[in-house]
Every structure is written in C-alpha cells, then in structure tokens.
Design an enzyme around this catalytic site. Structure first.
Site, short mmCIF file in Angstrom:
data_model
loop_
_atom_site.label_atom_id
_atom_site.label_comp_id
_atom_site.label_asym_id
_atom_site.label_seq_id
_atom_site.Cartn_x
_atom_site.Cartn_y
_atom_site.Cartn_z
N SER A 153 -10.05 -0.19 7.14
CA SER A 153 -9.48 -0.05 5.80
C SER A 153 -8.82 -1.29 5.23
O SER A 153 -8.40 -1.28 4.07
CB SER A 153 -8.47 1.10 5.79
OG SER A 153 -9.13 2.33 5.80
N SER A 192 -9.78 2.06 2.90
CA SER A 192 -8.90 2.80 2.01
C SER A 192 -7.92 1.90 1.25
O SER A 192 -7.34 2.34 0.26
CB SER A 192 -8.11 3.83 2.81
OG SER A 192 -7.26 3.20 3.75
N LYS A 244 0.85 -1.20 0.00
CA LYS A 244 0.00 0.00 0.00
C LYS A 244 0.88 1.24 0.00
O LYS A 244 1.91 1.28 0.70
CB LYS A 244 -0.92 -0.02 1.23
CG LYS A 244 -1.95 1.10 1.27
CD LYS A 244 -2.88 0.97 2.48
CE LYS A 244 -3.94 2.05 2.51
NZ LYS A 244 -4.86 1.91 3.65
#
Lengths: 493, 100
Positions: free
Chosen positions: A182, A158, A78
C-alpha cells in the site's frame, strides 16, 4: 504554482535555515496548491489552521537557532494514523465521527522533529485496496494521465491520497502504511518514491489495524534522499508496540550517495514469466538490470520458488487478521452507532457493521471469518502460515548469495477508474510483486524507473535483508541516478 | 464450493445482516476468491512449522507502575448516538438491555 512546493526536503531545510523564505511562506504555498487541486480529492481532512500555527512556531525556532531535524516541512498524514484532536476515519463511514484523544507514535515522532501537518489523506477503507476506489470519502484522482486517453486514473492504494498529494506537490512527503504493498504500489502509479522499512522498525501504536503481522508504516516522497531523511525520524523502538524492534535507528542519508559497484543484486528471472505482466514492465526491469551491470554491480540469478503462492497466502492471512481486528467495531464505545431504542444487542452489532463497512471490507471480513472457522482453519489459515514460512525461507536462502533483490513494483501502470472494479480477484493481482516482501517483513522501496509507451510512470522495487534499510536505499538511489534523465513530474504540474 | 447457507452462516458469525441480494453477491465473489486460494490445498507443507510473525513475539515485562492516570473523560469522548450525552455524564457505555 509556487516553486516552493517543488523543492526537495533537503533543499527546503537548507533554504529555511538561510532565511531565503519562511516556514509560513512554505506552508501557505502548499495550502494554495491544495486549494487549486482540490478535485484530486487527496485529503479527507485539511488542517490548514494547524499547519499555519505550526509554521509560526517553526519560524520562531529558526530565528532562535533551535530548529529541529525537519523543522517547517509540510507533510500529509494518511488517515489511519490517529492524530490527537483531528478527525481520523481510516477511509470508513464506521469512523466518520472518530476524533482520537491520542497521537500515533509515528506521527508524533515526525511532529517532534518539526514537521507541519497539512491534513489527513484519503485511502482505501481500512487500507483494503489497491486503487483508492473503496474509500467512503470518494475516489482520489491520479495527477497523471496517459498520453493516449483523457480518462481519470487511480492513484494506487491503499495510500492513494498520500501518493496523489506528493506527486501533485500538495505535500513534500506523506505518511503511508503498507500491508501488502500500500505504499510501494501507489508510489509506482504516481511516479514517486515509496518505502516500507523492516516490520517492527516503525511503531504500530495509534495506527488503525488492518492485518497486524503485516502492517508497517512507510513514507512517500519525491526522491530517495527525502525518504531516508523522513524514515530516520519515523523509525525507533516504542514500548507501546509489542512487535516494535529494540534496535538503534541507522544513519541512512550516506546510503543515498554511495556507489553500488561490487554489490550483488539478485534477480528472480523466473517471475518474469508470470501471467499479466505488461511488456513495458519487463522492458523497465531488463533496462534497470543492464544499467546496474554497467555501474559495476553483479547480477545474480536467484529463485524464489514459492513466491508464486504469495497471493493466495496473503489473501488468507490478511483477511483472517482483519476479521479479528475489525471485530472491535461494534457500535458500543466509539464510531458509528445506529439510532433506535427498540433494538437488541445483536441487532445493534449487525446494524452498526452492515451500515458502517463498505463492500470490500465486508468481503474481507467474510473471507477471514470463513478461513478461521472451525472446519477450515487447518486447510486454509494454518496452511497459509506454513506457506508463509516457505516464502520467508526462500528470501533467507537468496540473501546468502545477494545483498538486495530487484523486481518491479506492480505488473502494470495505473489503470482507469472504471477498470477492474467488478472482479476482486483481478484487482488483487496488482499486489503480486509487493506481497512477497510483506509476508517476509523485509524493507523495500519503489523508485520510478521508466515511462510506459503511453507515458505513465513505472516503479522498480528493491527488497533488502531484514534491518538493512541502508542497502535498500543505496540501490534505490542508484536507480534514481541512472534514470534521472526521465521526467517524473505529471504533465501540467 | 461455498453454498448460500454457508454464506449465511459466515455472515451471522461476522455479525452482518445481509438481504438475499447481498448473500448472492458475496456467494459469487467468495467462490471466485476461494478458487484463487484453493491452490494452497494442493501443496504438501505439513512438516513446515507455521510462521505467525516475522518478529520474536516474546512479551516484554515492565515494572508495575501507573503510566496513565485518570483518562475517564477521554475514554467516553467518542461515544455516539442518542445516548452519547448521558454516557459522558455518567461515565458509562450505554447498551441495549442484554439480560431479560
């Protein structure tokens, strides 16, 4: 598509050891898949050259019988984990030029075990969002489509780039971060496994901060055993993070094959009555409860009396911490800096922040600044911290009677990109089931457990006691076995 | 209810420069969000100790030894804007004039 990308991590490691194929072939198969599905926009930065050179080293290690625990496994990271020498944006224009000179502890930990980095995944800006619609680098498309519509769906957020990458076979696993859900919510939306360990298990060092008392690294994989394997390498004490827990890393793999017979599973039945939960979700919840009973687990009715206040509590604490953390983006030392020599220092700050942050980030900084301002700090911020303790106490109370808690991950399946964009409050409701465990810092996992009536994946969530990743995974693996007859591969993949 | 003046004040504190349209936009949204949050004000939990973190926040002590040597070049590696090159040469962050 090459069958190599469909392997589980355990199977790939076994095959690499037995020289059925090379690390280079495995990496190339994933790079081909990334090329084929570029339209998903899962990656902000692809690091194919790095992946290929790491794969060559991995092959050498296998030939010398010096392979490490995850040698040759292609993963995605990420884009809020700082990666030395590789662009790290946190999904923001503010950091669109930021190349860290150091590596985050978590990405370093898995690299030290031999993983290969395919690239940096797309995400909601500064991890603020449940849809991946707030990324400066464009929307991510969910590999799944509903059976009754051709509309593109969000991959959750997210960690939406990470979930799309793993679900679409563009990586074998992806690092994510979970502040209010997330990792778990995007895993639920894309039919994969997402796990967040206990707060403090993974070092936050080098992880771009959103809300420091809640942020925790997590992992997205296609099965529970892979999540256990990855977490064993990610977790561990780090002196560079003052909230890192100095406790030994448990051996998690045996949990994945252990029966749940005799386990006490808590179900907060009162939360089934909350508004806005799809009928499909309630059915999955009930089916999972029935299946666990049949496996010999004891189902116990519990009450999380204050869980209904989780959402307002979270939307005070997280923005408050964010407004403080994001004060560092001032245009002086790194990140975006507006041009023009005729501006004063305040104009420099304002221009930097007004141009560098997107709408959602500005909104949260505004809420955070408001609830921390002198007139309101008692009414909102301290009040929310008091409520956080009540929610924390509810869990402690429940865990005197049960080993784990079973609730859904999200109130709905993945929604279309055009939905819910205008009203932030509706969007925030997505987090209703993930936030309580975040506020209490507990380990939790989302495991796909059903398909909706329009054939979209739905995830069940298991919440464990602090530091009890073992039983969290144990029950997660049981859910996976109980619903192994359901196909959680997106159509066409 | 949050007024436009309050939105302006918060924007100033948070170092944002918003035009009229943006102020209206954020006013509407902040009003909606705060009405979701306002339920908290109706609950009496004044006797409950605030929970700052789920972790024990005691600071760990360590020996006073140098852990990172000269990383000056690294510190300036990410300066941007028109003065970035100069900043790297002189190892200083360059800011607009602050003192008149």
């Amino acid at each position: 598509m090459s069958e190599l990308t469909k392997l589980t991590i355990s199977k790939a490691l076994k095959a690499l050891k037995e020289k059925e194929f090379s690390c280079l072939e495995l990496a190339k198969a994933h790079i081909e898949q990334m090329e084929k599905y570029k339209k998903l926009n899962a990656y902000i930065t692809e690091t194919c050259d790095i992946a290929l050179s790491q794969a060559k080293i991995a092959d050498q290690n296998y030939s010398k019988n010096q392979e490490r625990k995850l040698e040759g496994i292609p993963v995605a990271v990420k884009d809020l984990f700082c990666t030395k020498g590789v662009l790290t944006t946190s999904g923001s224009k503010m950091l669109s030029n930021f190349v860290p000179t150091y590596e985050s502890t978590v990405s370093e930990n898995i690299k030290n075990q031999g993983t290969i980095m395919l690239g940096k995944t797309n995400m909601d800006e500064f991890a603020m969002g449940s849809s991946n619609l707030s990324s400066y680098f464009g929307h991510v498309i969910n590999p799944w489509k509903a059976s009754d519509s051709s509309e593109n769906l969000v991959p959750g957020g997210s960690s939406g780039g990470s979930s799309a990458a793993v679900s679409g076979f563009l990586a074998m696993a992806a690092l994510g971060s979970d502040t209010g859900g997330s990792v778990r919510q995007p895993a639920s939306y894309t039919g994969i496994v997402g796990m967040k360990p206990t707060y403090g298990r993974c070092s936050r060092w080098g992880m771009i901060a959103f809300a420091s008392s809640l942020d925790q690294a997590g992992i997205l994989t296609r099965n529970v055993e892979d999540a256990a394997l990855m977490l064993e390498s990610m977790m561990g004490f780090d002196a560079k993070d003052s909230t890192s827990l100095d406790v030994p890393v448990p051996n998690l793999m045996p949990a994945c094959s252990k029966s749940i017979k005799g386990m006490r599973i808590g179900v907060p039945y009162d939360l089934m009555k909350l508004d806005g939960i799809d009928g499909d979700i309630i059915k999955m919840w009930q089916d999972t409860i029935d299946a666990m009973k049949a496996e010999g687990a004891e189902i116990i009715d519990i009450t999380l009396e204050n869980a209904k206040y989780s959402l307002p509590t979270y939307y005070v604490i997280a923005p408050a911490e964010a407004s403080s953390n994001l004060a560092r983006y001032d245009g002086i030392r790194y990140g975006l800096r507006p041009e023009g020599s005729e501006i004063n220092i305040n104009e420099l700050y304002e221009l930097t922040r007004s141009n560098g942050f997107g709408d959602e980030v500005k909104r949260r900084i505004m809420i955070g600044t408001y609830v921390l301002s002198a007139s309101f700090i008692d009414a909102y911020y301290l009040k929310a911290q008091r409520m956080r303790r009540l929610i924390y106490n509810d869990f402690n109370q429940a865990f005197t009677k049960v080993d784990v808690i079973l609730i859904p991950t999200a109130p709905t399946s993945a929604f279309a990109m055009d939905d819910k964009q205008d009203d932030p409050v509706t969007m925030y409701l997505n987090d209703i089931f993930t936030i309580p465990a975040s506020l209490a810092g507990l380990p939790c996992i989302s495991v796909p457990a059903a398909l909706s009536t329009n054939m979209l994946p739905l995830g069940m969530q298991v919440i464990g006691q602090a530091l009890d990743e073992y039983n969290t995974l144990r029950v997660g693996a049981a859910i996976e076995r109980l619903f192994s007859h359901v196909n959680f591969i997106p159509r066409g993949f | 209810m949050i007024t436009k003046d309050e939105v302006n004040k918060i924007a100033k504190l948070a170092k944002f420069n918003f035009d009229e349209k943006e102020i209206s936009h954020f006013q509407t949204q902040l009003v909606n969000i705060m009405s979701m949050i306002d339920v908290l004000t109706q609950i009496d939990c004044s006797k409950i100790e605030p929970l700052t973190s789920v972790c024990n926040m005691n600071q760990r002590m360590r020996e006073d030894v140098v852990t990172e040597s000269d990383i000056r070049q690294e510190l300036f590696a990410n300066t941007s804007g028109e003065n970035a090159k100069l900043a790297k040469e002189i190892n200083c962050f360059i800011v607009p004039k602050v003192v008149e």
